[in-house]
Design an enzyme around this catalytic site. Structure first.
Site, PDB file in Angstrom:
ATOM      1  N   HIS A 190       0.882  -1.263   0.074  1.00 43.15           N
ATOM      2  CA  HIS A 190       0.027  -0.049  -0.141  1.00 43.15           C
ATOM      3  C   HIS A 190       0.806   1.231  -0.046  1.00 43.15           C
ATOM      4  CE1 HIS A 190      -3.015  -2.795   2.186  1.00 43.15           C
ATOM      5  NE2 HIS A 190      -3.542  -2.552   1.016  1.00 43.15           N
ATOM      6  N   LYS A 243     -18.121  -6.728   7.695  1.00 41.78           N
ATOM      7  CA  LYS A 243     -16.857  -7.424   8.043  1.00 41.78           C
ATOM      8  C   LYS A 243     -15.844  -6.957   9.191  1.00 41.78           C
ATOM      9  CE  LYS A 243     -12.874  -8.358   4.773  1.00 41.78           C
ATOM     10  NZ  LYS A 243     -12.239  -7.826   3.544  1.00 41.78           N
ATOM     11  N   ARG A 279      -1.328  -5.835  -8.414  1.00 38.77           N
ATOM     12  CA  ARG A 279      -0.170  -6.483  -7.999  1.00 38.77           C
ATOM     13  C   ARG A 279      -0.001  -7.542  -9.023  1.00 38.77           C
ATOM     14  NH1 ARG A 279      -2.720  -8.521  -2.313  1.00 38.77           N
ATOM     15  NH2 ARG A 279      -4.600  -8.469  -4.083  1.00 38.77           N
ATOM     16  N   SER A 286      -2.849  -7.739   2.828  1.00 41.53           N
ATOM     17  CA  SER A 286      -3.094  -7.650   4.177  1.00 41.53           C
ATOM     18  C   SER A 286      -3.315  -9.144   4.920  1.00 41.53           C
ATOM     19  CB  SER A 286      -4.166  -6.728   4.431  1.00 41.53           C
ATOM     20  OG  SER A 286      -4.014  -5.269   4.203  1.00 41.53           O
TER      21      SER A 286
HETATM   22  O1  PNS Z   1      -8.478  -2.992   0.129  1.00 38.30           O
HETATM   23  P1  PNS Z   1      -9.871  -3.646  -0.446  1.00 38.30           P
HETATM   24  O2  PNS Z   1     -10.475  -4.627   0.527  1.00 38.30           O
HETATM   25  O3  PNS Z   1      -9.345  -4.352  -1.624  1.00 38.30           O
HETATM   26  O4  PNS Z   1     -10.535  -2.389  -0.861  1.00 38.30           O
HETATM   27  C1  PNS Z   1     -11.732  -2.576  -1.630  1.00 38.30           C
HETATM   28  C2  PNS Z   1     -12.691  -1.140  -1.450  1.00 38.30           C
HETATM   29  C3  PNS Z   1     -12.835  -0.915  -0.100  1.00 38.30           C
HETATM   30  C4  PNS Z   1     -11.857  -0.263  -2.297  1.00 38.30           C
HETATM   31  C5  PNS Z   1     -13.979  -1.493  -2.324  1.00 38.30           C
HETATM   32  O5  PNS Z   1     -14.431  -2.713  -1.770  1.00 38.30           O
HETATM   33  C6  PNS Z   1     -14.872  -0.316  -2.215  1.00 38.30           C
HETATM   34  O6  PNS Z   1     -14.657   0.578  -3.324  1.00 38.30           O
HETATM   35  N1  PNS Z   1     -15.851  -0.323  -1.353  1.00 38.30           N
HETATM   36  C7  PNS Z   1     -16.793   0.783  -1.018  1.00 38.30           C
HETATM   37  C8  PNS Z   1     -18.123   0.396  -1.447  1.00 38.30           C
HETATM   38  C9  PNS Z   1     -18.379   0.520  -2.801  1.00 38.30           C
HETATM   39  O7  PNS Z   1     -18.452   1.643  -3.450  1.00 38.30           O
HETATM   40  N2  PNS Z   1     -18.736  -0.518  -3.689  1.00 38.30           N
HETATM   41  C10 PNS Z   1     -18.880  -0.528  -5.103  1.00 38.30           C
HETATM   42  C11 PNS Z   1     -17.817  -0.760  -5.901  1.00 38.30           C
HETATM   43  S1  PNS Z   1     -18.004  -0.587  -7.555  1.00 38.30           S
END
Ligand code: PNS
Length: 162
Positions: free
Chosen positions: A17, A41, A90, A127
């Site tokens: 990150h 979660k 990644r 993570s």
């Molecule tokens: O670190 P991560 O868990 O891969 O991050 C994923 C994250 C939090 C960026 C993604 O799940 C997200 O944008 N969540 C917010 C809810 C949302 O907007 N969902 C629709 C995505 S198109």
């Protein structure tokens, strides 16, 4: 003023990150690192802890701030007038889901997504893997910022002694 957001769960922040955040910070005038809260979660670290660890990890980057949000990422972007999301990639396997999210976010709110390929040295980092290794006493000190390593060791010690 060019602004972007780097969103994620950051449970906890890893050197992968930090790599993406550092490079994104070089491309924009202001970068917000946003901890997106998923109410369904339970993470290892609370949102406040994740933000504290992130703040420590970005102290050398003056144009980076840390925030949190519960809801749709595009709503956060809209209310903070942020037109760009920066995501790290990644591996090719990351791309499929990231592409879907990028297309959805563009459709929902015309927010663009910029993909940054992670440095190969941190391409294996996640993570969840870091948490698993640390939980069983493995050394993750080269994979995460010092404050995260300290916090993970403390957790493993506490769990070991209970
Ligand atoms: O670190 P991560 O868990 O891969 O991050 C994923 C994250 C939090 C960026 C993604 O799940 C997200 O944008 N969540 C917010 C809810 C949302 O907007 N969902 C629709 C995505 S198109």
């Amino acid at each position: 003023m060019r602004r972007a957001v780097c969103p994620g769960s950051f449970d906890p922040v890893t050197n992968g990150h930090v790599d993406v955040i550092t490079r994104a910070a070089g491309l924009y005038d202001e970068l917000v690192v946003a901890v997106l809260v998923n109410p369904g979660k339970a993470g290892l670290f609370s949102v406040e802890e994740r933000m504290d660890l992130l703040r420590e990890a970005v102290t050398d980057l003056p144009n980076v701030t840390v925030d949190s949000f519960q809801g749709l990422l595009v709503d956060y972007c809209r209310s903070h007038e942020i037109p760009v999301i920066v995501k790290g990639l990644r591996a090719v396997s990351d791309f499929e889901y990231e592409l879907q999210m990028a297309q959805m976010n563009r459709e929902l709110a015309a927010v663009e997504t910029l993909f940054v390929p992670t440095a190969p040295q941190v391409g294996h980092l996640s993570s969840s893997l870091v948490k698993q290794v640390a939980k069983f006493g493995g050394d993750v000190s080269r994979l995460v910022p010092k404050a995260v390593d300290d916090r993970l060791r403390e957790r493993a010690r506490r769990e070991g002694s209970s």
